[in-house]
Scaffold this active site. Structure first.
Site, short mmCIF file in Angstrom:
data_model
loop_
_atom_site.label_atom_id
_atom_site.label_comp_id
_atom_site.label_asym_id
_atom_site.label_seq_id
_atom_site.Cartn_x
_atom_site.Cartn_y
_atom_site.Cartn_z
N GLU A 39 0.61 -0.90 -0.24
CA GLU A 39 -0.03 0.34 0.55
C GLU A 39 1.06 1.17 0.44
O GLU A 39 0.57 2.61 1.09
CB GLU A 39 -1.24 -0.38 1.36
CG GLU A 39 -2.47 -1.33 1.15
CD GLU A 39 -2.77 -0.95 2.55
OE1 GLU A 39 -2.66 -0.07 3.49
OE2 GLU A 39 -3.90 -1.79 1.86
N ASP A 89 -8.27 -8.60 4.57
CA ASP A 89 -7.72 -7.81 5.49
C ASP A 89 -8.82 -7.86 6.10
O ASP A 89 -10.12 -6.79 6.64
CB ASP A 89 -7.83 -6.72 4.54
CG ASP A 89 -6.93 -5.44 5.39
OD1 ASP A 89 -7.01 -5.52 6.57
OD2 ASP A 89 -7.85 -4.69 5.14
N GLU A 99 -12.41 -1.98 11.95
CA GLU A 99 -12.48 -1.12 10.51
C GLU A 99 -13.45 -1.58 9.81
O GLU A 99 -14.12 -0.97 9.47
CB GLU A 99 -11.14 -1.44 10.64
CG GLU A 99 -11.31 -0.46 8.80
CD GLU A 99 -9.75 -1.14 8.61
OE1 GLU A 99 -8.56 -1.71 9.11
OE2 GLU A 99 -9.19 -0.49 7.19
O1 GCW Z 1 -6.84 -2.90 7.06
C1 GCW Z 1 -6.00 -1.71 5.80
C2 GCW Z 1 -6.11 -0.63 5.91
C3 GCW Z 1 -4.91 0.54 6.57
C4 GCW Z 1 -4.24 -0.72 7.14
C5 GCW Z 1 -3.68 -1.79 6.26
C6 GCW Z 1 -2.12 -2.68 7.53
C7 GCW Z 1 -2.21 0.72 8.19
O2 GCW Z 1 -7.94 -0.18 5.87
O3 GCW Z 1 -5.42 1.68 6.95
O4 GCW Z 1 -3.03 0.38 7.31
O5 GCW Z 1 -4.53 -2.36 6.25
O6 GCW Z 1 -2.76 -2.95 7.90
O7 GCW Z 1 -1.49 -2.02 6.92
#
Ligand code: GCW
Length: 713
Positions: free
Chosen positions: A306, A380, A408
């Site tokens: 990311e 995730d 989240e």
């Molecule tokens: O779940 C996703 C989140 C990001 C997060 C990423 C991660 C810290 O939307 O906000 O970044 O995972 O775990 O690195």
């Protein structure tokens, strides 16, 4: 009678000191409200005796004194004499008598953190002995003893030995240096960086106490989307101040390392992990950190994921990157936790498969002080995911579990969702890598004989008075610690402990709310993502449903990529006919998931594109079942509301009303999820929502038109 009145009076005094705003978490220490039990405890506990090196046992001694005095409704003195009812804290190394009382074999089993609580005769007196090889164990023993009283257990004949199953039991804060928290829903960061190192907020101490009470022994203070400035001198001094607060509570600090730091703050031209200058920079930086924080724990790294920089920017592997940091850490016994949450910005490969593809070939290449930290599931932190295929696939590497406490994808700090069943479902899954290779056994090191092992929870803590926003968010924090200590505890055991300490021991309350909490995760799966749906939430902020969303800059950020609904059916085909992600599991697991007849319904749409008319085990079609699930989810939230309403007279009005209001929002949002998802999927299935159900009161266009520019990120 007089005694009874006195007791009631004492209870009133001790219990009136703090309002029930949730700040005290599960460490309330209100006076025992059962008069006969209180009388027994008062006989069994009369004083505290802390042998030998007092300074190092100070935290344990203070906590015991505060806790016992509160629970017994009278001051429990610390004194050197041993009398009937003394709680005796001491290390065998300092006291031959203690060594004799517990014996060398028992002590050998305890390691550095385990403890013993035994009811013994000491110099002819009835004594409760709390002992361990190291001070840390005594601290944990003291908290355990307090937990026994808070949950109103008998302490008559104690014979307890407890040793943690997992070595690194950590919180991961995703806290930024400007005090925002990534995916945080409970206010600002608790780290008041601006006023550190000079100002020590009482919260830091209470945070450390709370963590120590559940066995958490480390905190990564900062976001994995890291900021290199954190590693400069000014900031290291702030970190050192926190480390000083945490040390007496046996909590180490860890930091997130931004891979490009040598360029950003070191003025080097590259961050290539094989470049000598870069390696030296990290070595010097690490030495500097240890000057400020002699017991610094180590680094947590998110690299090449990311947008974060990493070794792949220089055509090096994750192992090259991790090992460079591990070499810098090794002389100080520090560790590196290297995250496996990676997916390429270019590869159009099923996201499910990417971490495995990157990491599995690196097994055996990591230094001894590296753990690879793996999220519980392959995508995730969804309400339900199958276990991550890396578990069981890297026998030569300790794999650390990463769970997410902050909700989240689970309704932020608004929805009541108790996560132990989610955690346990993953831990109990059998990877079939070997005999005895459940995820729990892989993670605690038993399967492959690793001594380094870890479990982390992405923190849900913030500056809100009750720490976690939703009062029940505290339970998820609590559970992470308890499960990391002992992964054999059941969800029901942990819930009951938490409820008794946090609210009340009244059985009717505990029974009702325990049931509600244990059911809450499945209820949420039903109203959000039943039957194996995943990643269908709002784009960016992740608030609410948006299964229709298809405008993200990359395909695998779009809900449509994950559910693949069309006129034929719905779901992601990950069998050999599709992305073949299932090939990443052991044959026994793969076969179970691959075969439509044996694939558990809960995971169906994770692995199959299933026709709308497909007959489920119940005989109903997929579409009907999808409707049933969404409707039952909403109905169950209403059941949660009714159950909670019945609890009014058992607890304080403040927390009762807070939860009542939050449940009402949860109900509205559950209806929103149900209606939006079913109306949208209906455009593909072309089938009615059964007439027996209340019909959506808005159109699909209405739901699609909702926007939330200020939803927290
Ligand atoms: O779940 C996703 C989140 C990001 C997060 C990423 C991660 C810290 O939307 O906000 O970044 O995972 O775990 O690195």
């Amino acid at each position: 009678m007089k005694q009874r009145l006195l007791i009631i009076f004492a209870v009133l005094i001790y219990n009136s000191v703090s309002a029930e705003d949730g700040y005290r978490l599960w460490l309330r220490y209100n006076t025992i409200d059962n008069p006969s039990l209180l009388q027994q405890y008062r006989q069994q506990i009369t004083s505290i005796n802390c042998q030998a090196d007092e300074a190092k046992l100070l935290a344990a001694k203070q906590e015991l004194q505060t806790g016992l005095s509160g629970l017994l409704g009278k001051k429990v003195p610390v004194q050197t004499a041993v009398i009937n009812g003394t709680v005796l804290l001491g290390l065998p190394a300092h006291s031959p008598v203690i060594r004799k009382l517990v014996g060398d074999t028992a002590l050998a089993r305890l390691g550095d953190e385990g403890f013993i609580i035994h009811t013994v005769k000491y110099e002819g007196k009835n004594v409760t002995l709390i002992t361990a090889n190291k001070e840390a164990g005594i601290l944990y023993g003291a908290f355990h003893f307090l937990r026994l009283l808070q949950t109103q257990q008998s302490i008559q004949q104690l014979s307890i030995t407890s040793v943690p199953k997992i070595k690194l039991r950590l919180l991961n804060h995703w806290d930024n240096l400007n005090r925002t928290v990534e995916r945080g829903y409970a206010g600002c960061s608790i780290w008041d960086w601006q006023r550190l190192p000079g100002y020590i907020d009482q919260r830091y101490i209470d945070y450390a106490r709370a963590n120590a009470s559940i066995g958490i022994n480390g905190a990564v203070l900062t976001n994995v989307n890291a900021n290199a400035i954190l590693l400069t001198e000014e900031w290291l001094q702030k970190v050192a101040a926190l480390a000083n607060v945490f040390r007496p509570y046996h909590i180490k600090v860890y930091l997130t390392a931004r891979f490009s730091a040598p360029v950003e703050i070191g003025k080097l031209k590259t961050a290539d992990p094989l470049n000598e200058e870069v390696r030296k920079w990290w070595k010097d930086k690490t030495d500097e950190i240890y000057k400020y924080i002699p017991d610094f724990g180590g680094f947590l790294v998110k690299a090449n994921s990311e947008g974060q920089p990493g070794p792949q920017n220089y055509n090096r592997t994750h192992a090259d990157g991790a090992n460079m940091l591990a070499d810098a850490m090794a002389p100080h016994d520090g560790i590196v936790m290297w995250r496996a949450f990676v997916y390429s910005s270019e590869t159009p490969e099923d996201r499910f498969k990417q971490a495995y593809n990157d990491f599995k070939p690196l097994d055996g290449q990591f230094r001894k002080n590296v753990l690879v930290q793996v999220k519980n599931g392959p995508i995730d932190f969804q309400p339900r995911e199958p276990f991550h295929p890396l578990f069981g696939a890297m026998p030569q590497t300790p794999l650390m579990m990463e769970y997410q406490l902050t909700q989240e994808y689970l309704g932020f700090a608004t929805h009541l969702v108790y996560l132990a069943p989610l955690f346990k479902e993953v831990l109990d899954a059998d990877t079939h890598a070997k005999n005895n290779s459940t995820v729990a056994q892989i993670v605690d090191g038993a399967t492959d004989g690793h001594t380094l092992s870890g479990m982390a929870g992405v923190s849900n803590i913030g500056s809100d008075i009750n720490w976690t926003g939703h009062p029940f968010g505290q339970a998820n924090w609590y559970t992470l610690g308890r499960l990391a200590w002992d992964n054999t505890l059941t969800s029901a055991q942990i819930v009951s402990e938490w409820l008794r300490q946090t609210f009340t021991n009244k059985q009717a309350f505990v029974d009702t709310v325990q049931q509600l909490m244990l059911a809450s995760r499945e209820i949420q799966v039903n109203y959000m993502t039943p039957l194996g749906l995943h990643h269908i939430m709002g784009y960016g902020h992740h608030y609410g449903p948006a299964p229709w969303y298809n405008k993200a800059p990359r395909a695998d950020w779009n809900p449509v990529y994950f559910h693949k609904a069309d006129s034929i059916g719905i779901g992601f085909d990950r069998t050999a006919r599709g992305s073949n992600a299932l090939a990443q599991y052991q044959p026994a697991v793969r076969q179970q998931f691959e075969n439509l007849a044996t694939c558990p319904e809960a995971f169906l749409l994770w692995f199959h594109h299933v026709p709308w008319d497909y007959k489920m085990h119940s005989g109903k079609t997929l579409w009907e079942t999808l409707c049933d699930k969404y409707y039952s989810g909403v109905d169950s939230v209403r059941w949660m509301q009714r159950s909670w309403d019945g609890m009014k007279n058992y607890i304080d009005a403040g927390r009762f009303n807070e939860v009542k209001q939050l449940l009402a929002i949860q109900e509205q949002e559950a209806v929103w999820w149900r209606n939006a998802c079913l109306l949208y999927f209906q455009t593909f299935s072309n089938k009615p929502i059964p007439a027996k159900y209340e019909q959506p009161d808005h159109t699909l266009a209405y739901y699609e038109g909702l926007e939330f520019p200020y939803a927290p990120h």
